[in-house]
Write a protein that holds these residues in place. Sequence first.
Motif, short mmCIF file in Angstrom:
data_model
loop_
_atom_site.label_atom_id
_atom_site.label_comp_id
_atom_site.label_asym_id
_atom_site.label_seq_id
_atom_site.Cartn_x
_atom_site.Cartn_y
_atom_site.Cartn_z
N PHE A 256 19.89 20.55 -15.57
CA PHE A 256 20.95 19.90 -15.66
C PHE A 256 21.44 19.35 -17.09
N ALA A 257 20.55 18.91 -17.85
CA ALA A 257 20.85 18.60 -19.12
C ALA A 257 21.38 19.61 -19.95
N MET A 258 20.69 20.89 -19.86
CA MET A 258 21.33 22.02 -20.64
C MET A 258 22.33 22.36 -20.30
N LEU A 259 22.88 22.43 -18.87
CA LEU A 259 24.06 22.88 -18.33
C LEU A 259 25.16 22.10 -18.97
N ALA A 260 24.79 20.69 -18.81
CA ALA A 260 25.80 19.64 -19.26
C ALA A 260 26.14 19.83 -20.76
N VAL A 261 25.10 20.13 -21.49
CA VAL A 261 25.60 20.26 -23.00
C VAL A 261 26.33 21.48 -23.08
N GLY A 262 25.86 22.51 -22.22
CA GLY A 262 26.72 23.90 -22.32
C GLY A 262 28.10 23.71 -21.97
N VAL A 263 28.44 22.99 -20.97
CA VAL A 263 29.63 22.77 -20.48
C VAL A 263 30.45 21.98 -21.46
N ALA B 143 29.90 21.91 -24.80
CA ALA B 143 30.18 22.87 -26.05
C ALA B 143 31.17 23.79 -25.57
N ALA B 144 31.32 24.30 -24.36
CA ALA B 144 32.54 25.10 -23.92
C ALA B 144 33.75 24.38 -23.88
N VAL B 145 33.83 23.13 -23.35
CA VAL B 145 35.18 22.54 -23.66
C VAL B 145 35.53 22.27 -24.84
N ALA B 146 34.56 21.84 -25.78
CA ALA B 146 34.69 21.54 -27.13
C ALA B 146 35.37 22.65 -27.94
N ALA B 147 34.76 23.96 -27.46
CA ALA B 147 35.12 25.38 -28.07
C ALA B 147 36.65 25.67 -27.77
N LEU B 148 36.93 25.23 -26.53
CA LEU B 148 38.33 25.73 -26.09
C LEU B 148 39.40 24.74 -26.55
N ARG B 149 39.20 23.61 -27.36
CA ARG B 149 40.30 22.69 -27.77
C ARG B 149 40.90 23.17 -29.02
#
Length: 95
Positions: A80-87, A89-95
Amino acid sequence: MAIPPVRPISERKVAAHFLEAGAVSMADAIPFAPARPSRVRAFERLKGADVLRTDGQGKWWLDEARWNGRRSDRRTRVVFAMLAVGVAAAVAALR
């Protein structure tokens, strides 16, 4: 540089000691006196989680079901921690 996860490693080594000795039931309980401070802390954590149980006479044994449950819970938290970091990172990349 990555730092190794000391707590889980110490807990695994303490549990391995009991598994190698075959101390997985009250009848097979063994005395245990950890030499390293990290193993003393791991021993105390495992006792507190009822993974290590006593026969009341200073001998200890490993409750395999609780040990497997503890390991499974730890893996679930890591996923779950890895998924949260991945999400994040994805949100940060899309901004």
